[in-house]
Design an enzyme around this catalytic site. Structure first.
Site, PDB file in Angstrom:
ATOM      1  N   GLY A   1       0.786  -1.232   0.000  1.00  0.00           N
ATOM      2  CA  GLY A   1       0.000   0.000   0.000  1.00  0.00           C
ATOM      3  C   GLY A   1       0.815   1.279   0.000  1.00  0.00           C
TER       4      GLY A   1
ATOM      5  CD  GLU B   1       2.106   0.703   6.722  1.00  0.00           C
ATOM      6  OE1 GLU B   1       1.625   0.885   5.589  1.00  0.00           O
ATOM      7  OE2 GLU B   1       2.009  -0.370   7.324  1.00  0.00           O
ATOM      8  CG  ASP B   2      -1.098   2.148   2.871  1.00  0.00           C
ATOM      9  OD1 ASP B   2      -0.273   1.580   3.590  1.00  0.00           O
ATOM     10  OD2 ASP B   2      -2.135   1.586   2.463  1.00  0.00           O
TER      11      ASP B   2
ATOM     12  CG  ASP C   1      -7.099   0.151  10.605  1.00  0.00           C
ATOM     13  OD1 ASP C   1      -7.821   0.697  11.440  1.00  0.00           O
ATOM     14  OD2 ASP C   1      -7.527  -0.736   9.838  1.00  0.00           O
TER      15      ASP C   1
ATOM     16  CG  PHE D   1     -12.898  -0.218   3.031  1.00  0.00           C
ATOM     17  CD1 PHE D   1     -12.353  -1.177   3.876  1.00  0.00           C
ATOM     18  CD2 PHE D   1     -12.556  -0.242   1.685  1.00  0.00           C
ATOM     19  CE1 PHE D   1     -11.497  -2.149   3.375  1.00  0.00           C
ATOM     20  CE2 PHE D   1     -11.700  -1.204   1.177  1.00  0.00           C
ATOM     21  CZ  PHE D   1     -11.169  -2.149   2.026  1.00  0.00           C
TER      22      PHE D   1
HETATM   23  C1  PRP Z   1      -2.573  -1.951   5.393  1.00  0.00           C
HETATM   24  C2  PRP Z   1      -1.565  -0.826   5.513  1.00  0.00           C
HETATM   25  C3  PRP Z   1      -0.791  -1.195   6.731  1.00  0.00           C
HETATM   26  C4  PRP Z   1      -1.782  -1.949   7.570  1.00  0.00           C
HETATM   27  C5  PRP Z   1      -2.255  -1.056   8.667  1.00  0.00           C
HETATM   28  O1  PRP Z   1      -1.965  -3.013   4.731  1.00  0.00           O
HETATM   29  O2  PRP Z   1      -0.749  -0.727   4.381  1.00  0.00           O
HETATM   30  O3  PRP Z   1       0.327  -2.010   6.432  1.00  0.00           O
HETATM   31  O4  PRP Z   1      -2.879  -2.290   6.733  1.00  0.00           O
HETATM   32  O5  PRP Z   1      -3.199  -1.718   9.453  1.00  0.00           O
HETATM   33  P1  PRP Z   1      -3.016  -1.933  11.008  1.00  0.00           P
HETATM   34  O6  PRP Z   1      -2.607  -0.609  11.611  1.00  0.00           O
HETATM   35  O7  PRP Z   1      -4.405  -2.345  11.429  1.00  0.00           O
HETATM   36  O8  PRP Z   1      -2.017  -3.005  11.237  1.00  0.00           O
HETATM   37  P2  PRP Z   1      -2.776  -4.221   4.101  1.00  0.00           P
HETATM   38  O9  PRP Z   1      -2.831  -5.347   5.065  1.00  0.00           O
HETATM   39  O10 PRP Z   1      -4.108  -3.718   3.601  1.00  0.00           O
HETATM   40  O11 PRP Z   1      -1.836  -4.667   2.884  1.00  0.00           O
HETATM   41  P3  PRP Z   1      -1.362  -3.839   1.595  1.00  0.00           P
HETATM   42  O12 PRP Z   1      -0.465  -2.729   2.072  1.00  0.00           O
HETATM   43  O13 PRP Z   1      -0.636  -4.836   0.765  1.00  0.00           O
HETATM   44  O14 PRP Z   1      -2.598  -3.300   0.920  1.00  0.00           O
END
Ligand code: PRP
Length: 185
Positions: free
Chosen positions: A50, A105-106, A109, A158
Site C-alpha cells: 500500500g 505507511e499508507d 489503523d 474504508f
Molecule cells: C494496510 C496498511 C498497513 C496496515 C495497517 O496493509 O498498508 O500495512 O494495513 O493496518 P493496522 O494498523 O491495522 O495493522 P494491508 O494489510 O491492507 O496490505 P497492503 O499494504 O498490501 O494493501
C-alpha cells in the site's frame, strides 16, 4: 475482519482527498521531514504494497540524501491468520544499524502492523526510527503507537486509491476515495 465489507455488486467511490490535496499535504510532510533531518541521510522503508505510491511521492518531496528499502508482512486481515499475529514475509535488504529510518505507511489503523515492525527494526539498532503515515485512523487503534508525520487523520471509513486497495483493485486511483457499497434496490 469486519473492517472489510463484502464485495459489493456495485460500488460508490466518493472522493475523500483529491490528488491536489494529497500532493499539497505530501509536499508539506516532505518539508517537515527535511527540516527535522537537518541534512542527515535517511533510509525510507516502505511497507508493501500500500505504501508504494506514497513513498514515491514523499521521497521526491524530501530532497535529502536518501535510500529506499521495502518490507512486506503477511496481512492478519486476510482471514487466514486468525491469531492476529503479523509475520514478516520480506525483510530489509540493507543494514540499518546507525541509520535514521523513516517507516512509510499508507495507513495506520489498529497499529498492529507498525508495532510489530517498530520492534523488528529496533533490533537492528538504527540511529532513529520515525513513522510517516499518510492516513491515520485513531479511532481504530489497538496498539499504542503514533506516527511522527501524519498526512490526514480520518474517521473509520474504508478507503481506497493512491496505493490502497480493495481485493487488490483501485491501487492506481490518483485520489483517495471512500468505498461505499450501494445497497440493492
Ligand atoms: C494496510 C496498511 C498497513 C496496515 C495497517 O496493509 O498498508 O500495512 O494495513 O493496518 P493496522 O494498523 O491495522 O495493522 P494491508 O494489510 O491492507 O496490505 P497492503 O499494504 O498490501 O494493501
Amino acid at each position: 475482519m469486519p473492517d472489510q465489507p463484502e464485495f459489493p455488486a456495485t460500488e460508490n467511490l466518493r472522493v475523500l482527498f483529491s490528488r491536489q490535496q494529497i500532493h499539497a499535504r505530501v509536499q508539506q510532510m516532505g518539508r517537515q521531514i527535511r527540516e527535522d533531518l537537518r541534512g542527515e541521510s535517511v533510509v525510507l522503508v516502505g511497507v508493501l504494497k500500500g505504501a508504494a505510491i506514497f513513498l514515491a511521492d514523499l521521497a521526491r518531496a524530501i530532497d535529502v540524501d536518501c535510500t529506499f528499502d521495502f518490507v512486506a508482512v503477511s496481512s492478519y486481515k486476510s482471514g487466514t491468520n486468525s491469531s492476529g499475529a503479523v509475520q514478516l514475509i520480506k525483510d530489509l535488504a540493507e543494514p540499518i544499524e546507525g541509520r535514521h529510518i523513516i517507516v512509510v505507511e499508507d495507513i495506520l489503523d489498529t497499529g498492529i502492523t507498525l508495532s510489530f515492525l517498530q520492534s523488528h527494526f529496533e533490533r537492528h539498532k538504527p540511529r532513529s526510527i520515525r513513522i510517516a503515515a499518510l492516513l491515520d485512523k485513531p479511532s481504530r487503534r489497538l496498539q499504542p503507537i503514533q506516527a511522527h508525520y501524519i498526512g490526514f487523520s480520518i474517521p473509520n471509513e474504508f478507503v481506497i486509491g493512491y496505493g490502497m486497495d480493495f481485493a487488490e483493485r483501485y491501487r492506481n486511483l490518483p485520489d483517495i476515495r471512500i468505498l461505499e457499497p450501494i445497497p440493492p434496490k
